[in-house]
Design a protein around this motif. Structure first.
Motif, PDB file in Angstrom:
ATOM      1  N   UNK A 133       0.835  -1.210   0.000  1.00 35.31           N
ATOM      2  CA  UNK A 133       0.000   0.000   0.000  1.00 35.31           C
ATOM      3  C   UNK A 133       0.866   1.256   0.000  1.00 35.31           C
ATOM      4  N   UNK A 134       1.934   1.246   0.781  1.00 38.27           N
ATOM      5  CA  UNK A 134       2.766   2.448   0.912  1.00 38.27           C
ATOM      6  C   UNK A 134       3.492   2.787  -0.382  1.00 38.27           C
ATOM      7  N   UNK A 138      -1.817   3.887  -7.479  1.00 40.38           N
ATOM      8  CA  UNK A 138      -3.248   3.824  -7.797  1.00 40.38           C
ATOM      9  C   UNK A 138      -4.078   3.959  -6.518  1.00 40.38           C
ATOM     10  N   UNK A 139      -5.044   4.887  -6.523  1.00 34.51           N
ATOM     11  CA  UNK A 139      -5.871   5.122  -5.341  1.00 34.51           C
ATOM     12  C   UNK A 139      -6.623   3.850  -4.934  1.00 34.51           C
ATOM     13  N   UNK A 144      -7.343  -1.004  -1.476  1.00 35.80           N
ATOM     14  CA  UNK A 144      -7.459  -2.458  -1.303  1.00 35.80           C
ATOM     15  C   UNK A 144      -6.337  -2.999  -0.431  1.00 35.80           C
ATOM     16  N   UNK A 145      -5.095  -2.619  -0.720  1.00 32.88           N
ATOM     17  CA  UNK A 145      -3.965  -3.132   0.054  1.00 32.88           C
ATOM     18  C   UNK A 145      -4.082  -2.731   1.524  1.00 32.88           C
TER      19      UNK A 145
END
Length: 373
Positions: A133-134, A138-139, A144-145
């Motif tokens: 995620x970090x 992509x938003x 999701x992550x």
């Protein structure tokens, strides 16, 4: 008396062509060589069934992952909830090896009580998804992550005290003990296709970074090397790996001493690892084990990494570790002109043969299921 073992894998473990299945395949192969009768249960998504697995297993059963989203369970777990798997496991009382948190739904629902069960962790998954995620631009993927990481942390906390756990790194063992209060947990090194570190004679003529370039943190590492290490020197730099983005391709071609090799064959990649003077493999994620580093240690010359790249794998003493961009850049320049010697290779062999010994580690696993442990 024959020893039978159920093994549940999160994907089809052959061919052993990406990090997530190397440990699985060579564990299955080694256990078979030691006489264990394996009932293999594979979840599948895109990878096809493989007749090769029948050489090592008395049965191989495939289960299609489902696509149902859950707002209470991680998707990597809920998509592997399968009634047929439970039914097949209940046909006997043989011990069960669960490969990855991904396949642990039967533990969560207490459907394997009164069975000898071991969970093999592939990663501290909540941390792995947090790192994804970090690094994600992509938003929606970032969302999701982050959500998956949150669900995984809750889920892993529940699983951590339900079962005996074997980790792939000492770092993962420490996290599970400290974060989830796991007590029945120990480190068991990954199983590998290599038997000894080779000695590539002579000097290599480039530095190499390799990895699955479609994974955002690997792309970030490659870009970091371009912008911080090979931005203003004359050392030839090769980036090799699966599915590089247009962005990475563009950046690589802006550097006159850099070339990008997209989707090399396994043979070509191994050839590059052996011909490089330095395998340079920084990581922004310190969970799990970096199989690309182990590959380079067995088959290449100098290995230059940061702390996160080597942590938990017991190979720190045979890597060159630099954490800052400045120190890594200075060391890359120095190592490029430093011969890799037979003594260096011998030192590697001593350590690697002690830690990453497939037969010894398989015997440990057999003892866990059928010995005094």
């Amino acid at each position: 008396m024959d020893k039978y073992l159920h093994i549940i894998t999160h994907d089809v473990p052959y061919p052993a062509d990406f990090g997530g299945v190397v440990d699985l395949f060579y564990k299955i192969k080694t256990l078979h060589q030691l006489g264990i009768k394996i009932h293999l249960h594979c979840f599948t998504n895109k990878r096809p069934q493989q007749a090769e697995l029948n050489k090592y297993c008395v049965s191989v059963t495939y289960y299609q992952r489902n696509k149902k989203l859950s707002f209470s369970l991680p998707f990597i777990v809920s998509s592997r909830n399968n009634v047929s798997l439970i039914d097949n496991l209940k046909k006997d009382n043989h011990p069960v090896l669960i490969e990855g948190i991904h396949c642990s739904y039967p533990l969560y629902t207490d459907q394997l009580n009164n069975r000898k069960v071991v969970l093999r962790l592939h990663n501290v998954e909540f941390e792995y998804y947090h790192h994804l995620a970090s690094h994600e631009k992509s938003f929606f993927k970032k969302l999701y992550f982050n959500f998956e990481s949150k669900l995984l942390k809750q889920y892993e906390r529940i699983i951590a005290t339900k079962v005996k756990i074997l980790t792939v790194s000492t770092h993962d063992t420490s996290i599970y003990k400290e974060t989830f209060k796991a007590t029945d947990i120990k480190y068991l090194p990954v199983f590998l296709p290599y038997t000894e570190a080779i000695y590539p004679e002579g000097k290599g003529n480039f530095c190499l970074y390799h990895g699955n370039l479609s994974i955002n943190e690997n792309e970030k590492a490659a870009i970091w090397l371009l912008e911080n290490i090979f931005n203003d020197n004359d050392i030839p730099f090769v980036i090799a790996g699966k599915d590089p983005s247009q962005k990475l391709s563009f950046l690589a071609h802006q550097h006159k001493n850099t070339c990008l090799v997209a989707n090399p064959s396994d043979k070509d990649l191994q050839d590059m690892i052996g011909k490089a003077q330095i395998n340079i493999l920084p990581s922004f994620n310190n969970t799990g084990v970096k199989l690309k580093l182990l590959n380079a240690l067995y088959n290449g010359r100098h290995c230059l990494v940061n702390k996160a790249g080597a942590e938990g794998s017991e190979v720190e003493s045979i890597c060159v570790i630099e954490d800052s961009a400045i120190s890594m850049k200075i060391m890359a320049t120095a190592l490029y002109d430093t011969p890799y010697t037979k003594e260096d290779a011998d030192k590697r062999n001593v350590l690697l043969s002690q830690v990453y010994n497939n037969k010894k580690n398989a015997e440990q696993l057999i003892n866990i299921f059928w010995g005094a442990e």
